[in-house]
Design a protein around this motif. Structure first.
Motif, PDB file in Angstrom:
ATOM      1  N   SER A 111       6.554  31.163   8.617  1.00 34.35           N
ATOM      2  CA  SER A 111       6.109  31.177  10.019  1.00 34.35           C
ATOM      3  C   SER A 111       4.993  32.198  10.243  1.00 34.35           C
ATOM      4  O   SER A 111       4.100  31.983  11.065  1.00 34.35           O
ATOM      5  CB  SER A 111       7.285  31.492  10.944  1.00 34.35           C
ATOM      6  N   PRO A 115       2.182  29.021  10.488  1.00 31.56           N
ATOM      7  CA  PRO A 115       3.087  28.551  11.542  1.00 31.56           C
ATOM      8  C   PRO A 115       3.092  27.034  11.711  1.00 31.56           C
ATOM      9  O   PRO A 115       4.115  26.455  12.060  1.00 31.56           O
ATOM     10  CB  PRO A 115       2.565  29.253  12.803  1.00 31.56           C
ATOM     11  N   ALA A 118       5.378  25.688   9.044  1.00 33.91           N
ATOM     12  CA  ALA A 118       6.744  26.102   9.343  1.00 33.91           C
ATOM     13  C   ALA A 118       7.349  25.235  10.441  1.00 33.91           C
ATOM     14  O   ALA A 118       8.547  24.921  10.418  1.00 33.91           O
ATOM     15  CB  ALA A 118       6.765  27.569   9.747  1.00 33.91           C
TER      16      ALA A 118
END
Length: 401
Positions: A111, A115, A118
């Motif tokens: 993350s 991100p 993720a």
């Protein structure tokens, strides 16, 4: 089949079949190598394909593992750090090291550096999360960014880059589910009759016994993830340490488990063909021709003859007599949607997975439980509001189900 030895458990083609037609990519990887990947497979197979073409021959890629076939047809894989030698190492790689971390910590790391990726991956999918982290660590570029670059190439699409070989076609041998299940069960029986247990027993003694004793057995990587090892684990580790009756029960348990997991794997293979080949979005998708193999007595008429006609048509540059399979795409389907089922306390990724979850026994059980609770609460509230209702102190509340 890339691993040396273990010819029965990996269902290798017989020496007689190999004599009829030259086979490649068989029995060349040390069975103790745990970090052999689809990238290694592709890097060895692509030059072989070029070599076959150079000799004016036609390479035939035989499945199996459709993910590996996909890696040859499309530009979908990512190269990371160069390996020190052309052969895979006996030790573990960075991805395997990352998979030892806690799922939450692993997903949190991803993350921070990627991100977007993720958000697409389930926190419990350690293998994919670890792979994305490995890509970033070894290239310095977020995994999601590299995927975007592939997809934006000419001929690329949502599932990856362009088609590598524009004049290819896919022959999909499929069977009625009942016929396929019966055939797979018979295959397991034939494997046992051919010496499967002796093969597993010998391999366990030479390679696996020490790992089990030291509690470092890993059925997630390398040859040990092949179907058959996990299923006979109890039988192999207890052999000679329990009664003959118990050993026989464990053996039968292993055989039945092998049959079940083989049938599940066959279903996943068919699902992969439908979702990744037939429904693949984008302009460059080879035609897929279905060949019915339910009745092996009709092999000549239903499989061999039409397959030869299709291939000959491709060689001669004309339209094959058979029509390729078509499957409508659901343009609205989102394979990366994220939903949290509060009832089951689960994160579900993908519209299709969400639909399947809402129909699952587990979800319906929780839903029924909540409705009973709500009905009980409503009944309790109604009774409490009635002036004519008498309640005793010990029965003044209804138990939760």
């Amino acid at each position: 089949q890339v691993y040396k030895g273990l010819d029965i458990i990996t269902n290798k083609v017989s020496p007689q079949e190999q004599h009829l037609c030259r086979h490649h990519m068989i029995s060349f990887v040390d069975p103790l190598v745990s970090n052999y990947t689809v990238v290694d497979f592709r890097d060895k197979a692509v030059p072989l394909i070029s070599y076959i073409f150079a000799r004016d021959k036609i390479p035939i890629v035989v499945g199996g593992t459709n993910y590996y076939i996909e890696s040859l047809l499309w530009k979908v894989l990512i190269n990371t750090k160069e390996k020190p030698s052309s052969a895979p190492r006996l030790g573990s790689d960075r991805k395997v090291e990352l998979e030892q971390l806690d799922s939450a910590e692993l997903h949190q790391r991803l993350s921070q550096v990627d991100p977007e990726m993720a958000a697409k991956l389930h926190p419990h999918d350690k293998r994919k999360v670890a792979r994305s982290l490995q890509v970033f660590e070894e290239t310095g570029i977020p995994h999601s960014e590299i995927l975007h670059q592939q997809q934006e190439e000419e001929g690329g699409g949502p599932l990856g880059g362009p088609l590598k070989y524009p004049h290819s076609c896919i022959l999909w041998l499929h069977a009625d589910q009942a016929a396929l299940d019966a055939r797979l069960e018979k295959r397991v029986d034939d494997m046992v009759a051919a010496g499967l247990l002796e093969e597993l027993r010998d391999f366990h003694r030479r390679y696996n016994q020490e790992r089990v004793a030291e509690n470092r057995q890993d059925y997630q990587h390398g040859i040990f993830q092949s179907i058959g090892f996990k299923e006979f684990h109890e039988y192999l580790v207890s052999e000679g340490k329990c009664s003959p009756e118990t050993s026989a029960l464990l053996l039968e348990k292993g055989i039945q488990a092998l049959k079940q997991v083989t049938k599940r794997y066959a279903r996943r293979q068919n699902k992969w063909v439908r979702n990744r080949f037939l429904k693949r979005p984008g302009p460059n998708v080879p035609p897929v021709y279905g060949l019915e193999v339910s009745d092996l007595q009709r092999w000549e008429e239903d499989v061999l003859k039409p397959a030869l006609e299709i291939v000959e048509s491709f060689i001669q540059g004309r339209e094959p007599p058979a029509e390729p399979l078509r499957m409508e795409q659901d343009e609205k389907e989102n394979k990366r949607s994220r939903r949290v089922c509060e009832l089951c306390d689960r994160l579900i990724i993908g519209d299709r997975e969400w639909a399947a979850h809402t129909r699952s026994k587990s979800h319906l059980h929780h839903l029924k439980k909540r409705r009973k609770l709500e009905a009980s609460s409503h009944a309790g509230g109604t009774m409490g509001d009635s002036g004519d209702t008498e309640t005793s102190d010990e029965d003044g509340s209804l138990p939760l189900p």
